[in-house]
Design a protein around this motif. Structure first.
Motif, mmCIF file in Angstrom:
data_model
loop_
_atom_site.group_PDB
_atom_site.id
_atom_site.type_symbol
_atom_site.label_atom_id
_atom_site.label_comp_id
_atom_site.label_asym_id
_atom_site.label_seq_id
_atom_site.Cartn_x
_atom_site.Cartn_y
_atom_site.Cartn_z
ATOM 1 N N ARG A 235 0.816 -1.211 0.000
ATOM 2 C CA ARG A 235 0.000 0.000 0.000
ATOM 3 C C ARG A 235 0.854 1.266 0.000
ATOM 4 N N ASP A 236 2.093 1.154 0.426
ATOM 5 C CA ASP A 236 2.929 2.343 0.635
ATOM 6 C C ASP A 236 3.464 2.837 -0.702
ATOM 7 N N ILE A 237 2.932 3.954 -1.173
ATOM 8 C CA ILE A 237 3.284 4.436 -2.513
ATOM 9 C C ILE A 237 4.756 4.811 -2.618
ATOM 10 N N ASP A 238 5.363 5.221 -1.510
ATOM 11 C CA ASP A 238 6.799 5.535 -1.546
ATOM 12 C C ASP A 238 7.624 4.289 -1.825
ATOM 13 N N LYS A 239 7.198 3.159 -1.252
ATOM 14 C CA LYS A 239 7.949 1.916 -1.405
ATOM 15 C C LYS A 239 7.778 1.303 -2.792
ATOM 16 N N ILE A 240 6.632 1.525 -3.416
ATOM 17 C CA ILE A 240 6.360 0.835 -4.682
ATOM 18 C C ILE A 240 6.621 1.704 -5.900
ATOM 19 N N LYS A 517 0.325 11.967 0.121
ATOM 20 C CA LYS A 517 1.645 12.030 -0.520
ATOM 21 C C LYS A 517 1.552 12.469 -1.982
ATOM 22 N N ILE A 518 0.323 12.682 -2.476
ATOM 23 C CA ILE A 518 0.091 13.050 -3.868
ATOM 24 C C ILE A 518 -0.462 14.464 -3.905
#
Length: 668
Positions: A235-240, A517-518
């Protein structure tokens, strides 16, 4: 970011004559003002269990249909929509795409006579693969037809330059719903049923020694599961978001023919990709390199049979269902007409959608929804402005994002063109195969091009809604805009509590633990001050710890980290709905109806919008892989954090779900 997750193999059971729904109803569909008062169990106080209070009598008298994993409002609306679609689809001429596809599926005699003849040619192609490189190319080509891949390939807006589409490469390769099914004892019965299904499928495919090969396939997928990321981490957009050049990818994950594989998938000349689960991609490539070709071919043959089974003869359908029912707890297969309607819906959805909205979604409903959404956006703007944990700079950015959030209601402004898809009334297998190729080509056409924000990720008849994330838009298909979610004739408090909370939910996804984060343009950028982030995360953690304690099935608790975004959105959506309803009164007191205040009616409508009764196996599957909490806790979880709920029902200390004011999450 979707508010409902309805599996294609399940239904969300109430049939309503289509003709009765063509016109706007003169009175609400449920009760005198939009809520089913007979569903309540008034022996249970709201503070003891608000879901039981609102839905307990309904739950006690309701039996889950044998062909469903659950029963409830979502299923009722879904089944009603399926009946509506059935009237449109069954009358379509066989010469049309709709009629031809539906008749190719429902002509059981023809399907039985053909049996597995279409499958044999594809099985022969797998058998003929002579090397690992050949196999990798076949996986790439499988995106345009039947077959599996150890990697996912998805075309989305680039998170750093969201005006352009790019390719995301991520983990895949598992046949079971989640890695936990392979790695934990809780899912041993499902793994055993899956293994038996693999053996049956390989037997039907003509493989010698299917038991050994089935064990090898499970061992291969178990190794992939060990390499895969847990769903909460995904779910973590920073990680993916890991942009990587093809040259670097070849070094990072060697011994896999990346360029040839991507070319085979229809993407020649790529210079970069975005890796999702980065270490998983590397480690799965290593597992692949270490796995014998014989095992890989058996794995692909199984997945070919599994994917094709719904479109083959009864022996294939039944074999697959023997496995599926262990996953879901269903004891009966859905009727063939429902499966046929589902196929048409998923294949030429916007073709049938044009007729659907013309018949079942009047312009007045769209106008009412547009006004309702505007009121909810205004309420969200006020809540942002009043947020005590948010600094002026962050508030300004949030208001800009909210003001630029696009709203789409009912159906797209521009319909898709399906003229390039060939449908043959005598070729069901070929129809599905060609549809998959057509859809993959449609996706590939976007690669490297500007994002078309007018495209929809759902058909108009879908009973769902979503926040477009990197496109900063919210979408509400006509399918969900039916009672009890939305009823033009209902008391306004009911619509605010039901569809209003859904609207608020989707709006707030732009500001949840990932949406924050967006930025307003859809770009991945941290626009919060460090202090704001700490205060937000502290309130989110309070909410997460609450959900960690909920136990919908004995021995299985909700994962507060996995469900965090949806839980925040559920809470925020309800808060915003209450604010918007109060604003709509324009300073006047809400009327009292049947002895209930406006707030009481709103909360009751909210609870009944999540009315659901699930099988235990279905709940376990949801909690392992779904970012949404089970429905009962989508009622209890948000309400006990809302001050207005305590005031509305007089909830006092000592009641089971009472929270002291300082213990309530103020995340929104």
């Amino acid at each position: 970011m979707r508010i409902l997750l309805l599996a294609a193999t399940s239904a969300i059971a109430m049939s309503v004559a289509a003709s009765a729904l063509a016109a706007e109803p003169a009175k609400p569909m449920y009760g005198a003002w939009g809520v089913d008062l007979t569903a309540r169990d008034t022996t249970v106080s709201p503070g003891t269990d608000f879901n039981k209070h609102a839905n307990g009598a309904w739950e006690a008298r309701t039996q889950i249909p044998a062909d469903q994993a659950a029963a409830g409002v979502g299923y009722d609306v879904f089944n009603r929509s399926q009946e509506q679609l059935r009237t449109l689809i069954e009358t379509a001429d066989a010469s049309t795409q709709i009629g031809g596809l539906y008749k190719s599926f429902t002509n059981e005699a023809q399907v039985e006579a053909i049996d597995d003849k279409p499958l044999k040619a594809d099985l022969a192609k797998i058998a003929a693969l002579g090397s690992k490189t050949d196999f990798a190319l076949a996986m790439g080509r499988a995106h345009g037809g039947f077959g599996a891949d150890i990697f996912s390939l998805d075309i989305y807006p680039d998170a750093k330059t969201p005006e352009i589409n790019t390719i995301y490469v991520g983990q895949s390769g598992l046949g079971l719903p989640d890695r936990d099914y392979y790695l934990t004892d809780a899912f041993k019965p499902q793994l055993a049923a899956y293994t038996a299904f693999i053996e049956r499928a390989l037997t039907m495919a003509g493989y010698a020694n299917p038991a050994k090969l089935a064990a090898d396939v499970v061992a291969f997928e178990t190794a992939i599961a060990k390499a895969s990321w847990a769903v909460a981490d995904r779910r973590d957009i920073d990680k993916i978001y890991n942009p990587t050049s093809i040259a670097d990818l070849k070094t990072y994950a060697p011994n896999f023919p990346w360029s040839d594989y991507l070319t085979a998938a229809g993407m020649p000349g790529l210079t970069k990709v975005v890796l999702g689960e980065k270490t998983a991609v590397r480690d799965i490539a290593k597992v692949y390199d270490e796995t014998p070709l014989e095992t890989l071919k058996a794995w692909q043959a199984f997945h070919l049979v599994e994917e094709a089974s719904p479109y083959l003869s009864k022996r294939f359908v039944d074999s697959r269902f023997e496995y599926v029912k262990v996953l879901s707890g269903q004891s009966a297969l859905r009727p063939r007409w429902k499966r046929g309607v589902g196929l048409v819906d998923s294949t030429v959805g916007e073709v049938v959608g044009q007729t659907y909205v013309a018949k079942y979604f009047p312009p007045s409903s769209k106008a009412q929804m547009v006004e309702l959404i505007a009121n909810l956006k205004t309420a969200m703007a006020k809540r942002i402005e009043q947020a005590p944990w948010m600094s002026p700079a962050t508030k300004a950015e949030a208001q800009t994002k909210l003001s630029k959030m696009k709203v789409m209601v009912g159906y797209p402004d521009k319909w898709r063109d399906y003229s390039g898809l060939k449908i043959d009334v005598a070729d069901l297998y070929g129809n599905v195969s060609r549809s998959r190729a057509f859809e993959w080509a449609y996706s590939l056409n976007d690669l490297g091009k500007p994002v078309d924000a007018g495209k929809w990720a759902m058909t108009p008849q879908t009973v769902n809604a979503y926040n477009g994330g990197l496109e900063n838009k919210i979408v509400f298909p006509a399918g969900i805009l039916q009672a009890p979610y939305f009823d033009p004739a209902a008391d306004p408090a009911v619509n605010y509590g039901a569809i209003g909370a859904v609207i608020g939910h989707e709006i707030s996804h732009g500001f949840d633990d990932q949406g924050r984060k967006i930025d307003a343009k859809g770009a991945l950028r941290d626009w919060w001050t460090p202090e704001d982030s700490k205060r937000f995360e502290a309130q989110a953690e309070i909410l997460g710890k609450q959900y960690d304690q909920y136990e919908p099935v004995p021995g299985a608790k909700i994962n507060g980290k996995l469900t965090m975004g949806e839980n925040i959105a559920d809470l925020a959506g309800l808060q915003v709905a209450i604010d918007a309803y109060h604003a709509s009164l324009k300073g006047k007191p809400a009327p009292v109806i049947d002895g209930m205040t406006g707030d009481q009616r709103l909360f009751l409508a909210f609870a009944q919008a999540w009315q659901s009764k699930e099988r235990d196996d279905s709940l376990k599957q949801q909690m392992a892989s779904d970012p949404h909490s089970p429905s009962s806790f989508r009622v209890v979880g948000p309400t006990r954090n809302v001050d207005a709920w305590y005031a509305a029902f007089g909830v006092k200390p000592g009641e089971a779900y009472y929270l002291a004011p300082e213990a309530r999450s103020r995340v929104w």
